[in-house]
Write a protein that holds these residues in place. Structure first.
Motif, PDB file in Angstrom:
ATOM      1  N   ILE A 411     -31.296  34.877  21.451  1.00 52.97           N
ATOM      2  CA  ILE A 411     -31.875  35.021  20.388  1.00 52.97           C
ATOM      3  C   ILE A 411     -31.489  36.720  19.784  1.00 52.97           C
ATOM      4  O   ILE A 411     -31.088  36.763  18.954  1.00 52.97           O
ATOM      5  N   GLY A 412     -31.622  37.467  20.875  1.00 49.00           N
ATOM      6  CA  GLY A 412     -31.388  38.748  20.452  1.00 49.00           C
ATOM      7  C   GLY A 412     -30.086  39.180  20.029  1.00 49.00           C
ATOM      8  O   GLY A 412     -29.543  39.846  19.172  1.00 49.00           O
ATOM      9  N   TRP A 413     -28.836  38.442  20.664  1.00 47.83           N
ATOM     10  CA  TRP A 413     -27.451  38.883  20.263  1.00 47.83           C
ATOM     11  C   TRP A 413     -27.231  37.997  19.039  1.00 47.83           C
ATOM     12  O   TRP A 413     -26.596  38.512  18.111  1.00 47.83           O
ATOM     13  N   ALA A 414     -27.813  36.893  18.961  1.00 47.90           N
ATOM     14  CA  ALA A 414     -27.750  36.209  17.350  1.00 47.90           C
ATOM     15  C   ALA A 414     -28.326  37.131  16.260  1.00 47.90           C
ATOM     16  O   ALA A 414     -27.605  37.099  15.117  1.00 47.90           O
ATOM     17  N   GLY A 429     -24.981  25.948  21.424  1.00 51.71           N
ATOM     18  CA  GLY A 429     -25.336  25.718  22.498  1.00 51.71           C
ATOM     19  C   GLY A 429     -26.265  24.640  22.766  1.00 51.71           C
ATOM     20  O   GLY A 429     -26.991  24.022  21.879  1.00 51.71           O
ATOM     21  N   HIS A 430     -26.819  24.218  23.940  1.00 55.89           N
ATOM     22  CA  HIS A 430     -28.099  23.165  24.222  1.00 55.89           C
ATOM     23  C   HIS A 430     -29.236  23.541  23.161  1.00 55.89           C
ATOM     24  O   HIS A 430     -29.612  22.786  22.706  1.00 55.89           O
ATOM     25  N   HIS A 431     -29.327  24.954  23.430  1.00 52.37           N
ATOM     26  CA  HIS A 431     -30.532  25.335  22.381  1.00 52.37           C
ATOM     27  C   HIS A 431     -29.913  26.207  21.124  1.00 52.37           C
ATOM     28  O   HIS A 431     -29.459  27.419  21.353  1.00 52.37           O
ATOM     29  N   THR A 432     -29.599  25.663  20.210  1.00 50.28           N
ATOM     30  CA  THR A 432     -28.878  26.145  19.090  1.00 50.28           C
ATOM     31  C   THR A 432     -29.574  27.155  18.386  1.00 50.28           C
ATOM     32  O   THR A 432     -30.930  27.150  18.137  1.00 50.28           O
ATOM     33  N   ILE A 433     -29.323  28.372  18.096  1.00 48.37           N
ATOM     34  CA  ILE A 433     -30.113  29.447  17.567  1.00 48.37           C
ATOM     35  C   ILE A 433     -29.344  29.945  16.240  1.00 48.37           C
ATOM     36  O   ILE A 433     -28.111  30.075  16.114  1.00 48.37           O
ATOM     37  N   ILE A 434     -30.174  29.892  15.157  1.00 47.53           N
ATOM     38  CA  ILE A 434     -29.554  30.266  13.748  1.00 47.53           C
ATOM     39  C   ILE A 434     -30.584  31.498  13.381  1.00 47.53           C
ATOM     40  O   ILE A 434     -31.547  31.408  13.230  1.00 47.53           O
ATOM     41  N   ALA A 435     -29.539  32.620  13.163  1.00 46.76           N
ATOM     42  CA  ALA A 435     -30.096  33.848  12.960  1.00 46.76           C
ATOM     43  C   ALA A 435     -29.840  34.331  11.445  1.00 46.76           C
ATOM     44  O   ALA A 435     -28.599  34.146  11.097  1.00 46.76           O
ATOM     45  N   THR A 436     -30.582  34.909  10.677  1.00 45.34           N
ATOM     46  CA  THR A 436     -30.352  35.418   9.294  1.00 45.34           C
ATOM     47  C   THR A 436     -30.228  36.983   9.382  1.00 45.34           C
ATOM     48  O   THR A 436     -30.852  37.512  10.305  1.00 45.34           O
ATOM     49  N   PRO A 437     -29.653  37.473   8.399  1.00 44.05           N
ATOM     50  CA  PRO A 437     -29.083  39.197   8.573  1.00 44.05           C
ATOM     51  C   PRO A 437     -30.724  39.789   8.459  1.00 44.05           C
ATOM     52  O   PRO A 437     -30.628  40.879   8.985  1.00 44.05           O
ATOM     53  N   ASP A 438     -31.893  39.236   8.062  1.00 44.03           N
ATOM     54  CA  ASP A 438     -32.888  39.843   7.849  1.00 44.03           C
ATOM     55  C   ASP A 438     -33.755  39.661   9.159  1.00 44.03           C
ATOM     56  O   ASP A 438     -34.882  40.039   9.326  1.00 44.03           O
ATOM     57  N   GLY A 439     -33.424  39.054  10.165  1.00 46.62           N
ATOM     58  CA  GLY A 439     -34.029  38.792  11.492  1.00 46.62           C
ATOM     59  C   GLY A 439     -34.812  37.429  11.667  1.00 46.62           C
ATOM     60  O   GLY A 439     -35.151  37.296  12.729  1.00 46.62           O
ATOM     61  N   HIS A 440     -34.713  36.784  10.800  1.00 42.64           N
ATOM     62  CA  HIS A 440     -35.405  35.392  10.781  1.00 42.64           C
ATOM     63  C   HIS A 440     -34.660  34.480  11.585  1.00 42.64           C
ATOM     64  O   HIS A 440     -33.518  34.365  11.633  1.00 42.64           O
ATOM     65  N   ILE A 441     -35.242  33.591  12.384  1.00 39.80           N
ATOM     66  CA  ILE A 441     -34.783  32.646  13.384  1.00 39.80           C
ATOM     67  C   ILE A 441     -34.968  31.075  13.018  1.00 39.80           C
ATOM     68  O   ILE A 441     -36.178  30.744  12.514  1.00 39.80           O
ATOM     69  N   VAL A 442     -34.056  30.252  13.010  1.00 38.39           N
ATOM     70  CA  VAL A 442     -34.590  28.778  13.013  1.00 38.39           C
ATOM     71  C   VAL A 442     -33.904  28.182  14.267  1.00 38.39           C
ATOM     72  O   VAL A 442     -32.762  28.122  14.717  1.00 38.39           O
TER      73      VAL A 442
END
Length: 529
Positions: A411-414, A429-442
């Motif tokens: 999460i931190g690197w994304a 990845g197995h746990h896919t992480i989607i990050a936006t430029p403002d720091g929000h995560i899906v």
């Protein structure tokens, strides 16, 4: 359905005015914790009466939740033992548990056997407190024979790292543990990068209150949280303050974009695909097939004539002529530079969304790619796996970043990559992480393990291209000139991952995934899910 995760301070701030107004938040939390404890014991033993329950009580309000819940269990016939681990705990909760018949044992840093003021089993010996050995033995004895242990040691305000006397007690208990462990609000000592994981608290279930805490959604802590119950105690949290949104298959069923009865092929979205090369023609076939089968109004193939022959031979509806598009996906299969340049030229001075995968990632952040500003002022979703993200960040940061380091804090690197590149980063990845430029995560729910196969990413790229094209076309035909927020594009990407997960349930190869898409999308569109 969507669940939002919040920074702990947001939840604590929301509690303050309610507590000042006298709203019984702790009573609500304790009632829910007691009910879940009852369900757990009933499932394991068939009844509550005679069950042994042990509470690990710290100094804060989560200990209060555990102690009030323990009082309820004691009144239902459970034998409750409370181990106080600090020189103070939640006084009202402790008094309630005592009144219900709970026994109290002290195991503090000083090794005293005497509990906080009040009658306990060892009160007669309080004037001559025994050595640490007997106190430790008593505490360990209660833990070993417990059917259910409530972890109320530290809450969201606690510092990482348990005091030595507690850590050593838990380490001694770990190999002898037989009962269930429920974490109250958050597991104590929840530190994904701490050593000695085998002797730390591994909850079977975490019961958290008010809202899902951000620290509980980190993929690295799954083994410590167990299943998570989010108990609504009436905080009315603002989703705009959320750290992350979690998506599951119910979100896909509800929100998958279905054709409008009054629509046409252009309003359904036109996706341009630049994928595949003479070296890797299969990537062009897989990406285009998945774009077609996800339900695009039209798919344009923008690559070489060599790959186009394969594509159109399988999908005669694909158009190989240039023209209007609502989104472009490029990069899978390392398309030849001349076709990449043609797409870049066509994108200049537009706001068309772009999906960048595989070989296309080399362009992200490069000065020459930014020279024409073609990557500016448009939604861009990049889809690296850990190795690709490591290479990208190594180039951008000027230091060696490895895939192992990415895995240690995905999460931190994304989030860092999204901020550095100004793109939406979908870290596969197995746990896919989607990050936006403002720091929000899906965070979409994980998919099946068999998705980890060659060509699977090409299929995902095609899915994302079509969903992005559909959203872009609808926005255009709605006459809304305002750009969609990055959070909405990230959520759309999360739905694409869920589609990818669904096809992974029906096939084991990338070509099988691409073909299964037609079946999955047909069911989503027509309600046969």
């Amino acid at each position: 359905m969507s669940v939002f995760a919040y920074p702990s301070e947001v939840i604590r701030d929301a509690e303050v005015p309610l507590l000042e107004a006298g709203v019984p938040l702790m009573a609500r939390a304790a009632r829910a914790l007691a009910n879940i404890s009852i369900d757990t014991l009933t499932a394991d033993r068939g009844q509550i009466a005679g069950a042994r329950v042990c509470v690990l009580a710290g100094p804060g309000n989560n200990a209060g939740d555990a102690l009030f819940a323990a009082a309820t269990l004691a009144r239902r016939g459970a034998a409750v033992a409370i181990i106080t681990l600090f020189d103070r705990t939640h006084d009202e909760g402790l008094s309630a548990a005592r009144r219900a018949g709970a026994e109290v044992f002290a195991f503090t840093a000083t090794g005293s056997d005497t509990a906080p003021a009040g009658p306990t089993r060892t009160e007669a010996d309080a004037s001559t407190a025994p050595a640490p050995g007997p106190a430790r033995a008593e505490a360990l004895h209660e833990l070993v024979r417990a059917d259910l242990v409530l972890d109320g040691i530290l809450g969201t305000g606690g510092r990482r790292g348990l005091p030595e006397h507690i850590a050593s007690l838990l380490a001694d208990w770990a190999p002898h543990r037989t009962g269930r462990l429920l974490a109250v609000d958050v597991p104590s000592d929840l530190s994904p990068d701490a050593e000695g994981a085998e002797t730390r608290l591994h909850a079977d279930r975490t019961v958290t209150f008010g809202g899902l805490k951000a620290e509980l959604v980190d993929p690295r802590v799954n083994e410590f949280t167990g299943s998570i119950d989010v108990i609504d105690i009436g905080l009315g949290l603002d989703t705009g303050l959320a750290f992350a949104e979690l998506l599951d298959s119910d979100d896909l069923v509800t929100d998958f974009p279905r054709p409008d009865a009054a629509g046409h092929k252009y309003s359904r979205g036109v996706v341009g695909v630049l994928a595949g090369s003479e070296d890797y023609p299969g990537a062009g076939v897989l990406t285009t097939t998945s774009a077609v089968n996800t339900g695009a109004g039209m798919v344009r193939y923008l690559g070489s004539a060599f790959v186009a022959e394969f594509v159109i031979g399988l999908h005669p509806e694909v158009v190989s002529a240039s023209g209007r598009v609502n989104a472009v996906v490029f990069g899978p299969g390392d398309p030849e530079p001349e076709f990449v340049q043609a797409v870049v030229d066509a994108l200049t001075d537009t706001h068309i969304p772009v999906i960048i995968d595989a070989g296309g990632l080399d362009m992200v952040g490069r000065a020459e790619a930014m020279a024409g500003t073609w990557m500016a002022d448009r939604p861009i979703i990049i889809t690296p796996h850990a190795g690709e993200l490591a290479r990208l960040l190594s180039r951008l940061l000027g230091e060696i970043i490895t895939a192992t380091r990415i895995g240690e804090d995905p999460i931190g690197w994304a989030r860092q990559a999204a901020e550095l590149t100004g793109t939406i980063v979908l870290l596969k990845g197995h746990h896919t992480i989607i990050a936006t430029p403002d720091g929000h995560i899906v965070l979409p729910e994980p998919g099946p393990a068999n998705l980890a196969t060659a060509g699977s990413g090409d299929v995902l790229a095609g899915i994302l291209g079509t969903l992005t094209a559909i959203a872009s076309a609808r926005h255009r035909y709605d006459g809304d000139d305002r750009p969609l927020p990055s959070n909405e594009w990230a959520r759309l990407a999360g739905l694409g991952v869920l589609v990818h997960n669904a096809v992974g349930q029906r096939a084991v190869t990338a070509s099988g995934f691409a073909d299964a898409l037609a079946e999955v999308v047909d069911e989503l569109i027509h309600g046969r899910h």
